[in-house]
Design a protein around this motif. Structure first.
Motif, PDB file in Angstrom:
ATOM      1  N   VAL A  58       8.631 -88.461 -30.745  1.00  0.00           N
ATOM      2  CA  VAL A  58       8.075 -87.867 -29.531  1.00  0.00           C
ATOM      3  C   VAL A  58       6.837 -88.687 -29.175  1.00  0.00           C
ATOM      4  CG1 VAL A  58       7.024 -85.812 -28.515  1.00  0.00           C
ATOM      5  CG2 VAL A  58       8.920 -85.572 -30.133  1.00  0.00           C
ATOM      6  N   GLN A  59       6.803 -89.229 -27.981  1.00  0.00           N
ATOM      7  CA  GLN A  59       5.679 -90.045 -27.535  1.00  0.00           C
ATOM      8  C   GLN A  59       4.488 -89.154 -27.192  1.00  0.00           C
ATOM      9  OE1 GLN A  59       5.868 -93.484 -27.573  1.00  0.00           O
ATOM     10  NE2 GLN A  59       7.803 -92.980 -28.591  1.00  0.00           N
ATOM     11  N   CYS A  60       3.277 -89.654 -27.388  1.00  0.00           N
ATOM     12  CA  CYS A  60       2.060 -88.897 -27.071  1.00  0.00           C
ATOM     13  C   CYS A  60       2.083 -88.390 -25.626  1.00  0.00           C
ATOM     14  CB  CYS A  60       0.814 -89.755 -27.275  1.00  0.00           C
ATOM     15  SG  CYS A  60       0.596 -90.366 -28.945  1.00  0.00           S
ATOM     16  N   THR A  61       2.560 -89.240 -24.714  1.00  0.00           N
ATOM     17  CA  THR A  61       2.549 -88.891 -23.289  1.00  0.00           C
ATOM     18  C   THR A  61       3.594 -87.842 -22.910  1.00  0.00           C
ATOM     19  OG1 THR A  61       3.929 -90.830 -22.860  1.00  0.00           O
ATOM     20  CG2 THR A  61       1.556 -91.074 -22.502  1.00  0.00           C
ATOM     21  N   THR A  62       4.459 -87.475 -23.843  1.00  0.00           N
ATOM     22  CA  THR A  62       5.403 -86.392 -23.549  1.00  0.00           C
ATOM     23  C   THR A  62       4.618 -85.101 -23.350  1.00  0.00           C
ATOM     24  OG1 THR A  62       7.153 -87.441 -24.811  1.00  0.00           O
ATOM     25  CG2 THR A  62       7.380 -85.075 -24.403  1.00  0.00           C
ATOM     26  N   CYS A  63       3.719 -84.824 -24.265  1.00  0.00           N
ATOM     27  CA  CYS A  63       2.904 -83.606 -24.161  1.00  0.00           C
ATOM     28  C   CYS A  63       1.615 -83.869 -23.378  1.00  0.00           C
ATOM     29  CB  CYS A  63       2.558 -83.092 -25.554  1.00  0.00           C
ATOM     30  SG  CYS A  63       4.004 -82.696 -26.544  1.00  0.00           S
ATOM     31  N   HIS A  64       0.970 -84.979 -23.688  1.00  0.00           N
ATOM     32  CA  HIS A  64      -0.281 -85.335 -23.009  1.00  0.00           C
ATOM     33  C   HIS A  64       0.078 -86.157 -21.772  1.00  0.00           C
ATOM     34  CE1 HIS A  64      -2.571 -83.828 -26.426  1.00  0.00           C
ATOM     35  NE2 HIS A  64      -1.676 -84.422 -27.204  1.00  0.00           N
ATOM     36  N   HIS A  65       0.718 -85.493 -20.823  1.00  0.00           N
ATOM     37  CA  HIS A  65       1.349 -86.165 -19.681  1.00  0.00           C
ATOM     38  C   HIS A  65       0.381 -86.771 -18.683  1.00  0.00           C
ATOM     39  CE1 HIS A  65       0.770 -82.411 -17.296  1.00  0.00           C
ATOM     40  NE2 HIS A  65       0.893 -81.871 -18.487  1.00  0.00           N
ATOM     41  N   THR A  66      -0.905 -86.476 -18.775  1.00  0.00           N
ATOM     42  CA  THR A  66      -1.870 -87.102 -17.863  1.00  0.00           C
ATOM     43  C   THR A  66      -2.682 -88.195 -18.559  1.00  0.00           C
ATOM     44  OG1 THR A  66      -3.568 -85.446 -18.358  1.00  0.00           O
ATOM     45  CG2 THR A  66      -2.100 -84.992 -16.483  1.00  0.00           C
ATOM     46  N   TRP A  67      -2.399 -88.461 -19.817  1.00  0.00           N
ATOM     47  CA  TRP A  67      -3.144 -89.464 -20.584  1.00  0.00           C
ATOM     48  C   TRP A  67      -2.825 -90.856 -20.065  1.00  0.00           C
ATOM     49  CZ3 TRP A  67      -1.463 -92.280 -25.379  1.00  0.00           C
ATOM     50  CH2 TRP A  67      -2.526 -92.958 -25.982  1.00  0.00           C
ATOM     51  N   LYS A 100      10.319 -72.899 -19.870  1.00  0.00           N
ATOM     52  CA  LYS A 100      11.685 -73.206 -20.327  1.00  0.00           C
ATOM     53  C   LYS A 100      12.325 -74.327 -19.521  1.00  0.00           C
ATOM     54  CE  LYS A 100      12.291 -68.496 -21.818  1.00  0.00           C
ATOM     55  NZ  LYS A 100      12.836 -67.203 -21.514  1.00  0.00           N
ATOM     56  N   LYS A 101      11.749 -74.630 -18.367  1.00  0.00           N
ATOM     57  CA  LYS A 101      12.360 -75.604 -17.466  1.00  0.00           C
ATOM     58  C   LYS A 101      11.701 -76.979 -17.531  1.00  0.00           C
ATOM     59  CE  LYS A 101      13.873 -72.045 -14.364  1.00  0.00           C
ATOM     60  NZ  LYS A 101      13.801 -71.445 -13.057  1.00  0.00           N
ATOM     61  N   LYS A 102      10.683 -77.129 -18.364  1.00  0.00           N
ATOM     62  CA  LYS A 102       9.988 -78.415 -18.432  1.00  0.00           C
ATOM     63  C   LYS A 102      10.210 -79.041 -19.798  1.00  0.00           C
ATOM     64  CE  LYS A 102       6.234 -78.888 -15.968  1.00  0.00           C
ATOM     65  NZ  LYS A 102       4.822 -78.942 -15.709  1.00  0.00           N
ATOM     66  N   ASP A 103      10.562 -80.304 -19.814  1.00  0.00           N
ATOM     67  CA  ASP A 103      10.790 -80.962 -21.100  1.00  0.00           C
ATOM     68  C   ASP A 103       9.497 -81.379 -21.788  1.00  0.00           C
ATOM     69  OD1 ASP A 103      10.095 -83.070 -19.469  1.00  0.00           O
ATOM     70  OD2 ASP A 103      11.849 -84.278 -19.942  1.00  0.00           O
ATOM     71  N   ASN A 104       8.343 -81.189 -21.131  1.00  0.00           N
ATOM     72  CA  ASN A 104       7.090 -81.499 -21.800  1.00  0.00           C
ATOM     73  C   ASN A 104       6.347 -80.248 -22.263  1.00  0.00           C
ATOM     74  OD1 ASN A 104       6.228 -80.671 -19.287  1.00  0.00           O
ATOM     75  ND2 ASN A 104       4.726 -82.275 -19.030  1.00  0.00           N
ATOM     76  N   SER A 105       7.024 -79.097 -22.251  1.00  0.00           N
ATOM     77  CA  SER A 105       6.452 -77.906 -22.883  1.00  0.00           C
ATOM     78  C   SER A 105       7.145 -77.750 -24.234  1.00  0.00           C
ATOM     79  CB  SER A 105       6.678 -76.652 -22.030  1.00  0.00           C
ATOM     80  OG  SER A 105       7.993 -76.164 -22.197  1.00  0.00           O
ATOM     81  N   LEU A 107       8.490 -75.116 -25.769  1.00  0.00           N
ATOM     82  CA  LEU A 107       9.729 -74.349 -25.704  1.00  0.00           C
ATOM     83  C   LEU A 107      10.818 -75.094 -24.926  1.00  0.00           C
ATOM     84  CD1 LEU A 107      11.151 -71.774 -26.524  1.00  0.00           C
ATOM     85  CD2 LEU A 107      10.241 -70.682 -24.464  1.00  0.00           C
ATOM     86  N   GLY A 108      10.445 -75.711 -23.808  1.00  0.00           N
ATOM     87  CA  GLY A 108      11.423 -76.457 -23.019  1.00  0.00           C
ATOM     88  C   GLY A 108      12.035 -77.599 -23.815  1.00  0.00           C
ATOM     89  N   CYS A 109      11.219 -78.357 -24.507  1.00  0.00           N
ATOM     90  CA  CYS A 109      11.703 -79.478 -25.308  1.00  0.00           C
ATOM     91  C   CYS A 109      12.548 -78.978 -26.480  1.00  0.00           C
ATOM     92  CB  CYS A 109      10.526 -80.302 -25.816  1.00  0.00           C
ATOM     93  SG  CYS A 109      11.023 -81.794 -26.692  1.00  0.00           S
ATOM     94  N   HIS A 110      12.074 -77.935 -27.164  1.00  0.00           N
ATOM     95  CA  HIS A 110      12.828 -77.392 -28.301  1.00  0.00           C
ATOM     96  C   HIS A 110      14.201 -76.880 -27.877  1.00  0.00           C
ATOM     97  CE1 HIS A 110       9.590 -76.862 -31.620  1.00  0.00           C
ATOM     98  NE2 HIS A 110       9.475 -78.023 -31.016  1.00  0.00           N
ATOM     99  N   LYS A 111      14.295 -76.281 -26.700  1.00  0.00           N
ATOM    100  CA  LYS A 111      15.609 -75.807 -26.227  1.00  0.00           C
ATOM    101  C   LYS A 111      16.558 -76.981 -25.979  1.00  0.00           C
ATOM    102  CE  LYS A 111      14.598 -71.229 -24.541  1.00  0.00           C
ATOM    103  NZ  LYS A 111      15.605 -70.486 -25.257  1.00  0.00           N
TER     104      LYS A 111
END
Length: 130
Positions: A58-67, A100-105, A107-111
């Protein structure tokens, strides 16, 4: 002379790799995710492993999307990011982890990953133990 060129190129490649490795940000150790003190938590904090997510590539920018890839990485609860109370809106702290609809949250990614057949937590009690 012909031996000098490959040796020089190899040395330059090693130096470049070492420089990039030193420049890459170090992920923090395992941590607990909890809302800022000003927000009331209704569930227990969540254990989070940067190491485990790094091993899952998982890339840092997946979660830290404004970095921007250069500056210091800020917490999700930093001013101007997900610093709002409540459960609605993109700036809500809750949304950063539970959409649930975002791949950078979380829960969304885990689903998405669970649909691929991998074992990841997706229920409240799996992430928020009593």
């Amino acid at each position: 002379m012909h031996r000098f060129i490959p040796a020089t190129l190899t040395l330059l490649a090693v130096l470049l790799t070492a420089t990039l490795a030193c420049a890459a940000p170090k992920a923090p150790a395992d941590m607990m995710l909890a809302p800022p003190a000003a927000m009331k938590a209704s569930k227990t904090p969540v254990a989070f492993s940067h190491d485990l997510h790094g091993k899952a590539e998982v890339q840092c920018t997946t979660c830290h999307h404004t970095w921007d890839g250069k500056s210091e990485i800020q917490s999700c609860a930093s001013a101007g990011c997900h610093d709002q109370p409540g459960k609605k809106g993109p700036e809500a702290y809750y949304t950063a982890f539970h959409s649930k609809k975002k791949d950078n949250s979380c829960l969304g990614c885990h689903k998405i990953v669970k649909k691929q057949g991998k074992v990841v937590p997706v229920s409240c009690k799996e992430c928020h133990p009593k």
